[in-house]
Design a protein around this motif. Sequence first.
Motif, PDB file in Angstrom:
ATOM      1  N   ILE A   8      -1.198  45.005   6.093  1.00  0.00           N
ATOM      2  CA  ILE A   8      -2.102  43.858   5.931  1.00  0.00           C
ATOM      3  C   ILE A   8      -1.357  42.587   6.315  1.00  0.00           C
ATOM      4  CG2 ILE A   8      -3.353  42.433   4.253  1.00  0.00           C
ATOM      5  CD1 ILE A   8      -3.967  45.079   2.739  1.00  0.00           C
ATOM      6  N   GLY A   9      -0.123  42.461   5.863  1.00  0.00           N
ATOM      7  CA  GLY A   9       0.679  41.288   6.196  1.00  0.00           C
ATOM      8  C   GLY A   9       0.888  41.143   7.689  1.00  0.00           C
ATOM      9  N   LYS A  10       1.180  42.250   8.369  1.00  0.00           N
ATOM     10  CA  LYS A  10       1.375  42.196   9.822  1.00  0.00           C
ATOM     11  C   LYS A  10       0.090  41.795  10.526  1.00  0.00           C
ATOM     12  CE  LYS A  10       5.115  45.534  10.152  1.00  0.00           C
ATOM     13  NZ  LYS A  10       5.534  46.846  10.634  1.00  0.00           N
ATOM     14  N   ARG A  11      -1.033  42.356  10.074  1.00  0.00           N
ATOM     15  CA  ARG A  11      -2.309  42.003  10.717  1.00  0.00           C
ATOM     16  C   ARG A  11      -2.666  40.546  10.437  1.00  0.00           C
ATOM     17  NH1 ARG A  11      -3.421  47.699   9.691  1.00  0.00           N
ATOM     18  NH2 ARG A  11      -4.076  47.279   7.560  1.00  0.00           N
ATOM     19  N   PHE A  12      -2.420  40.075   9.208  1.00  0.00           N
ATOM     20  CA  PHE A  12      -2.726  38.679   8.883  1.00  0.00           C
ATOM     21  C   PHE A  12      -1.823  37.742   9.689  1.00  0.00           C
ATOM     22  CE2 PHE A  12      -2.642  34.887   6.031  1.00  0.00           C
ATOM     23  CZ  PHE A  12      -3.984  34.562   6.144  1.00  0.00           C
ATOM     24  N   LYS A  19      -4.575  32.434  16.085  1.00  0.00           N
ATOM     25  CA  LYS A  19      -5.335  31.211  15.838  1.00  0.00           C
ATOM     26  C   LYS A  19      -4.436  29.971  15.809  1.00  0.00           C
ATOM     27  CE  LYS A  19      -9.246  31.543  14.605  1.00  0.00           C
ATOM     28  NZ  LYS A  19     -10.508  31.441  15.305  1.00  0.00           N
ATOM     29  N   GLU A  20      -3.119  30.189  15.968  1.00  0.00           N
ATOM     30  CA  GLU A  20      -2.137  29.112  15.977  1.00  0.00           C
ATOM     31  C   GLU A  20      -2.182  28.275  14.702  1.00  0.00           C
ATOM     32  OE1 GLU A  20      -3.408  27.694  19.990  1.00  0.00           O
ATOM     33  OE2 GLU A  20      -1.261  27.921  20.401  1.00  0.00           O
ATOM     34  N   MET A  23       1.881  27.246   8.401  1.00  0.00           N
ATOM     35  CA  MET A  23       1.801  27.344   6.946  1.00  0.00           C
ATOM     36  C   MET A  23       1.077  26.147   6.334  1.00  0.00           C
ATOM     37  SD  MET A  23       2.304  29.220   4.313  1.00  0.00           S
ATOM     38  CE  MET A  23       3.453  30.506   4.806  1.00  0.00           C
ATOM     39  N   GLU A  24       1.336  24.953   6.827  1.00  0.00           N
ATOM     40  CA  GLU A  24       0.665  23.776   6.279  1.00  0.00           C
ATOM     41  C   GLU A  24      -0.846  23.863   6.483  1.00  0.00           C
ATOM     42  OE1 GLU A  24       1.921  21.381   4.287  1.00  0.00           O
ATOM     43  OE2 GLU A  24       3.733  22.614   4.383  1.00  0.00           O
ATOM     44  N   GLN A  25      -1.257  24.296   7.661  1.00  0.00           N
ATOM     45  CA  GLN A  25      -2.691  24.436   7.932  1.00  0.00           C
ATOM     46  C   GLN A  25      -3.302  25.505   7.031  1.00  0.00           C
ATOM     47  OE1 GLN A  25      -1.933  25.064  12.147  1.00  0.00           O
ATOM     48  NE2 GLN A  25      -3.278  23.346  12.630  1.00  0.00           N
ATOM     49  N   LEU A  26      -2.588  26.618   6.853  1.00  0.00           N
ATOM     50  CA  LEU A  26      -3.086  27.682   5.979  1.00  0.00           C
ATOM     51  C   LEU A  26      -3.245  27.188   4.539  1.00  0.00           C
ATOM     52  CD1 LEU A  26      -1.035  30.747   7.286  1.00  0.00           C
ATOM     53  CD2 LEU A  26      -3.499  30.365   7.520  1.00  0.00           C
ATOM     54  N   LYS A  27      -2.255  26.436   4.058  1.00  0.00           N
ATOM     55  CA  LYS A  27      -2.329  25.892   2.702  1.00  0.00           C
ATOM     56  C   LYS A  27      -3.528  24.965   2.562  1.00  0.00           C
ATOM     57  CE  LYS A  27       1.531  23.989   1.482  1.00  0.00           C
ATOM     58  NZ  LYS A  27       2.888  23.438   1.394  1.00  0.00           N
ATOM     59  N   THR A  28      -3.744  24.110   3.556  1.00  0.00           N
ATOM     60  CA  THR A  28      -4.856  23.162   3.514  1.00  0.00           C
ATOM     61  C   THR A  28      -6.194  23.893   3.575  1.00  0.00           C
ATOM     62  OG1 THR A  28      -3.508  21.464   4.566  1.00  0.00           O
ATOM     63  CG2 THR A  28      -5.902  21.183   4.672  1.00  0.00           C
ATOM     64  N   CYS A  90      -7.419  25.233  20.559  1.00  0.00           N
ATOM     65  CA  CYS A  90      -6.947  25.411  21.917  1.00  0.00           C
ATOM     66  C   CYS A  90      -5.592  26.093  21.881  1.00  0.00           C
ATOM     67  CB  CYS A  90      -6.805  24.053  22.607  1.00  0.00           C
ATOM     68  SG  CYS A  90      -8.350  23.158  22.713  1.00  0.00           S
ATOM     69  N   LEU A  91      -5.277  26.772  22.958  1.00  0.00           N
ATOM     70  CA  LEU A  91      -3.964  27.391  23.059  1.00  0.00           C
ATOM     71  C   LEU A  91      -2.913  26.301  23.222  1.00  0.00           C
ATOM     72  CD1 LEU A  91      -4.541  30.424  25.435  1.00  0.00           C
ATOM     73  CD2 LEU A  91      -4.195  30.476  22.973  1.00  0.00           C
ATOM     74  N   LYS A  92      -1.713  26.630  22.824  1.00  0.00           N
ATOM     75  CA  LYS A  92      -0.611  25.693  22.997  1.00  0.00           C
ATOM     76  C   LYS A  92      -0.371  25.463  24.483  1.00  0.00           C
ATOM     77  CE  LYS A  92       1.591  27.230  18.782  1.00  0.00           C
ATOM     78  NZ  LYS A  92       2.641  27.997  18.180  1.00  0.00           N
ATOM     79  N   LYS A  93       0.352  24.405  24.804  1.00  0.00           N
ATOM     80  CA  LYS A  93       0.589  24.068  26.210  1.00  0.00           C
ATOM     81  C   LYS A  93       1.359  25.146  26.943  1.00  0.00           C
ATOM     82  CE  LYS A  93       0.203  19.115  25.688  1.00  0.00           C
ATOM     83  NZ  LYS A  93       0.831  17.828  25.814  1.00  0.00           N
ATOM     84  N   ASP A  94       2.331  25.770  26.295  1.00  0.00           N
ATOM     85  CA  ASP A  94       3.103  26.825  26.934  1.00  0.00           C
ATOM     86  C   ASP A  94       2.372  28.152  26.719  1.00  0.00           C
ATOM     87  OD1 ASP A  94       4.911  28.515  28.054  1.00  0.00           O
ATOM     88  OD2 ASP A  94       6.574  27.998  26.741  1.00  0.00           O
ATOM     89  N   LYS A  95       1.285  28.315  27.459  1.00  0.00           N
ATOM     90  CA  LYS A  95       0.427  29.473  27.268  1.00  0.00           C
ATOM     91  C   LYS A  95       1.132  30.777  27.592  1.00  0.00           C
ATOM     92  CE  LYS A  95      -3.763  26.869  28.102  1.00  0.00           C
ATOM     93  NZ  LYS A  95      -4.858  26.608  28.994  1.00  0.00           N
ATOM     94  N   ALA A  96       1.958  30.808  28.604  1.00  0.00           N
ATOM     95  CA  ALA A  96       2.637  32.054  28.989  1.00  0.00           C
ATOM     96  C   ALA A  96       3.547  32.545  27.868  1.00  0.00           C
ATOM     97  CB  ALA A  96       3.417  31.845  30.281  1.00  0.00           C
ATOM     98  N   ALA A  97       4.314  31.645  27.273  1.00  0.00           N
ATOM     99  CA  ALA A  97       5.204  32.026  26.173  1.00  0.00           C
ATOM    100  C   ALA A  97       4.385  32.470  24.965  1.00  0.00           C
ATOM    101  CB  ALA A  97       6.124  30.864  25.797  1.00  0.00           C
ATOM    102  N   TYR A  98       3.319  31.750  24.693  1.00  0.00           N
ATOM    103  CA  TYR A  98       2.439  32.088  23.577  1.00  0.00           C
ATOM    104  C   TYR A  98       1.830  33.473  23.771  1.00  0.00           C
ATOM    105  CZ  TYR A  98      -1.765  32.029  20.688  1.00  0.00           C
ATOM    106  OH  TYR A  98      -2.749  32.357  19.814  1.00  0.00           O
ATOM    107  N   LEU A  99       1.319  33.737  24.965  1.00  0.00           N
ATOM    108  CA  LEU A  99       0.703  35.029  25.245  1.00  0.00           C
ATOM    109  C   LEU A  99       1.741  36.149  25.195  1.00  0.00           C
ATOM    110  CD1 LEU A  99      -1.764  33.959  28.067  1.00  0.00           C
ATOM    111  CD2 LEU A  99      -2.325  34.585  25.712  1.00  0.00           C
TER     112      LEU A  99
END
Length: 137
Positions: A8-12, A19-20, A23-28, A90-99
């Motif tokens: 579950i942790g890995k999937r979350f 979704k980028e 932790m701060e966004q998750l807390k909010t 939106c995806l981060k600017k460095d889309k290739a690294a993100y993907l």
Amino acid sequence: MAVDLQQIGKRFRFYTNLKELDMEQLKTMTGSQEETLANIISGQNYLLDELVAILKHFQDLNPQWLIYGEGSMFKPMDEDGHCHDHQKGCLKKDKAAYLGQMKNMLQELDAAEVAKGHKPDVEALKAKLDELRATES
């Protein structure tokens, strides 16, 4: 079917990385404490009640996939073809690294699911990541 907190942790973690969400966004978003969120992501020391309370804040996340690894990560679209996600980003600017990072996480998740005898529904996600990577090159 047994519930595997680490899976579950890995999937979350995969979902929140996709979704980028940091932790701060998750807390909010969830109103949860960092310790609870960190425990869920690491797959240890949390109650399913805590997870369920957090899940209600993710309109597009399929709880069946998160908990059991069954079906698609995202809930189906409605009759009008709209996803139930009200927090598209939106995806981060460095889309290739993100993907690339997302593909590595998919492979880790896939290997863990296969090791447990599951047939995960990640091939379509891998193909989509490859397709997005190709368009970035």
